[in-house]
Design an enzyme around this catalytic site. Sequence first.
Site, PDB file in Angstrom:
ATOM      1  N   THR A 179      -2.112  -2.653  -4.443  1.00 18.83           N
ATOM      2  CA  THR A 179      -1.178  -1.839  -5.368  1.00 18.83           C
ATOM      3  C   THR A 179      -0.167  -1.163  -4.951  1.00 18.83           C
ATOM      4  OG1 THR A 179      -2.408   0.096  -5.843  1.00 18.83           O
ATOM      5  CG2 THR A 179      -2.962  -1.962  -7.244  1.00 18.83           C
ATOM      6  N   CYS A 180       1.154  -0.903  -5.585  1.00 15.17           N
ATOM      7  CA  CYS A 180       1.932   0.221  -5.131  1.00 15.17           C
ATOM      8  C   CYS A 180       1.533   1.481  -5.375  1.00 15.17           C
ATOM      9  CB  CYS A 180       3.061  -0.008  -6.086  1.00 15.17           C
ATOM     10  SG  CYS A 180       3.899  -1.535  -5.636  1.00 15.17           S
ATOM     11  N   ASP A 181       0.288   1.991  -5.235  1.00 17.11           N
ATOM     12  CA  ASP A 181      -0.240   3.264  -5.365  1.00 17.11           C
ATOM     13  C   ASP A 181      -0.807   3.843  -3.869  1.00 17.11           C
ATOM     14  OD1 ASP A 181      -1.989   5.348  -5.845  1.00 17.11           O
ATOM     15  OD2 ASP A 181      -1.589   5.005  -7.966  1.00 17.11           O
ATOM     16  N   ASN A 221      -0.844  -1.956 -12.094  1.00 17.91           N
ATOM     17  CA  ASN A 221       0.195  -2.827 -11.590  1.00 17.91           C
ATOM     18  C   ASN A 221       0.209  -4.384 -11.888  1.00 17.91           C
ATOM     19  OD1 ASN A 221       0.952  -1.512  -8.270  1.00 17.91           O
ATOM     20  ND2 ASN A 221       0.108  -0.420  -9.678  1.00 17.91           N
TER      21      ASN A 221
END
Lengths: 377, 377
Positions: free
Chosen positions: B324-326, B367
């Site tokens: 994910t973009c985390d 996401n």
Amino acid sequence: MTTDRIRSFLTERRPEGPCLIVDLDVVRENYQAFAHALPDTRIFYAVKANPAPEILKLLAELGSSFDTASVVEIELALAAGASADRISYGNTIKKERDIARAHELGVRLFAVDSIAEVDKIVRAAPGARVFCRVLTDGVGADWPLSRKFGCDPAMAIEILEYAHRNGLTAAGVSFHVGSQQRDTEAWDRALEMAAGVFRTLAERGIQLTLVNLGGGFPTRYLKDVPVVGAYGEAIFGALRRHFGNRLPETIIEPGRGMVGSAGVIKAEVVLVSRKSDEDPLRWVFLDIGKFGGLAETMDEAIRYPIRTPHDGGEVAPCVIAGPTCDSADVLYERDPYHLPLGLEIGDEILIESTGAYTTTYASVAFNGFAPLQSYVI
Amino acid sequence: MTTDRIRSFLTERRPEGPCLIVDLDVVRENYQAFAHALPDTRIFYAVKANPAPEILKLLAELGSSFDTASVVEIELALAAGASADRISYGNTIKKERDIARAHELGVRLFAVDSIAEVDKIVRAAPGARVFCRVLTDGVGADWPLSRKFGCDPAMAIEILEYAHRNGLTAAGVSFHVGSQQRDTEAWDRALEMAAGVFRTLAERGIQLTLVNLGGGFPTRYLKDVPVVGAYGEAIFGALRRHFGNRLPETIIEPGRGMVGSAGVIKAEVVLVSRKSDEDPLRWVFLDIGKFGGLAETMDEAIRYPIRTPHDGGEVAPCVIAGPTCDSADVLYERDPYHLPLGLEIGDEILIESTGAYTTTYASVAFNGFAPLQSYVI
């Protein structure tokens, strides 16, 4: 920050169980504030912050573009009415088959931070535009990002040159100054670095055109944050300082800053207790916790404002915890939260500024609890 | 720990995307090991560890009882064939309407750790049996529990006496020695405390009968753990030491210890990269991370064994992260994980001992990624 529309919805509909209510009027105001503060910058809403179809549709109508993390998010943005040229595939970690699918759907703008990712795009999305994410230090952010995304500037130069030589359009660079960034000057250093990458590549005959300024724009929780206009001025000043009169095309990717303040979670007090007769702290247990949507209380990073039916009465420190049988499901303990002494089992409370990173973070069924319900009004 | 049945399933079915495969034969062996190690103790499987219907059905057939955290889990246990007298509502934090619903469904055993919770049970489940959870210190556990559940022993005595005086059956006490508890002696101190509560209440004319020994039984991850028989012996010894010849009725609530070793997650390497040319660490990105089911890597608490197609080859340290973009979606970084240098994008890997606390922890759609698929074979 609980709007009249949200209050009316709760009074009239009386939804059962914990739920998020998002007021689209606030999303609209937030969008307009960004558009006004940075009139020459394209806004790519970070879909991951809250992918509710109603939010995406409103933003598409207002002219927003979309930063997406997966093929599913790309499909959501398209379904909301965005054309593919308004979508960026901003995840630096993509399966090659997902890149191919995005390309099929018309997406032409991709994030990279490694040669290996460029190779996938060369094969699966030939001719696409790529921007390279560069590491920054995150000073001033409530939640500085890890080193997970980005590479150092020297490697970014190699990667963009490699992309150019392999038939892609080396569009530019991106960076992220850290989530909930409260220092408006944080963009200055990153833009100085970006301008350096532009210069070096220009010397090699490659003209970059794009700076993706990322997200990091804050929501007001308990602490004050600067207004969006202050960010706009600081960013514009830094752009002029480092790029002079040759200003690049810029984009921003607000997520939290766009929807955080638009949402309120309604929750219920399930239990108020103490651990011993001498315990100075009350434990307040809610029907929502870390696994039900409040994952961002991790390490007590984000401290949401909480409204109760007893506000104005005498307060005392509490530990606040969620309803699951998981001992990690505690929201605030290291730094206890002050809540009214009148708080009782069955009271409904409002957790404000919860429009971002709540619904999709909820676990599917941990302990048998349903994910967070959401109403967009 | 990847069984032949799991290997065959993966080879024949080739499931797409990250998924968990649980081998019921291992669950059966684990159940039998507990039953053999503690022949006079009733086993209440902690449903929250993995509520897959096939697992619950097998355990119901084997004679297991069930520890549940919510009405949904009670319904799952009933649907699997357990009668209501084999179900404990083990969550100390319950809405009164959920207690009423459980009572309607026939459940008669409830956990409490406060007077307020007893009041709810008096109203919503009159005459039920209650046990009071007492705080322990968690020494020796890989994951000591917070103070979220339980109260101090003096308060437990008050609560049980209060329950008795209000028409409930004060059944006994429960405690939890901490998750992934590797010290077989951890139960000794807790049982000494429990025996003290029994004595004090007996002096007041209230005869407790039940000690709920909780969970905490470990799964073998990378470090060795004692066999179940060693726990059985240590617990039986401690019971004799503190209760003499008047041994109470006992129950255990294994979750991780029942299903952890029965499951394997198949995942894919999405990207292998470095942050700079000088970076000694590779970053290995998988298609599963903290939000896709591996939440227990939080603080790097649990270190899962990982099998790759290149095992036996030269290894080097890696950071392992999710898709994910985390930026918090990093599994192992503080203490890098050694993986083969031959590891490549597209490789399938196996993450072992992932049968517990994975599927239900997965986020609904963070996401845009789907929750963890599960196959029980």
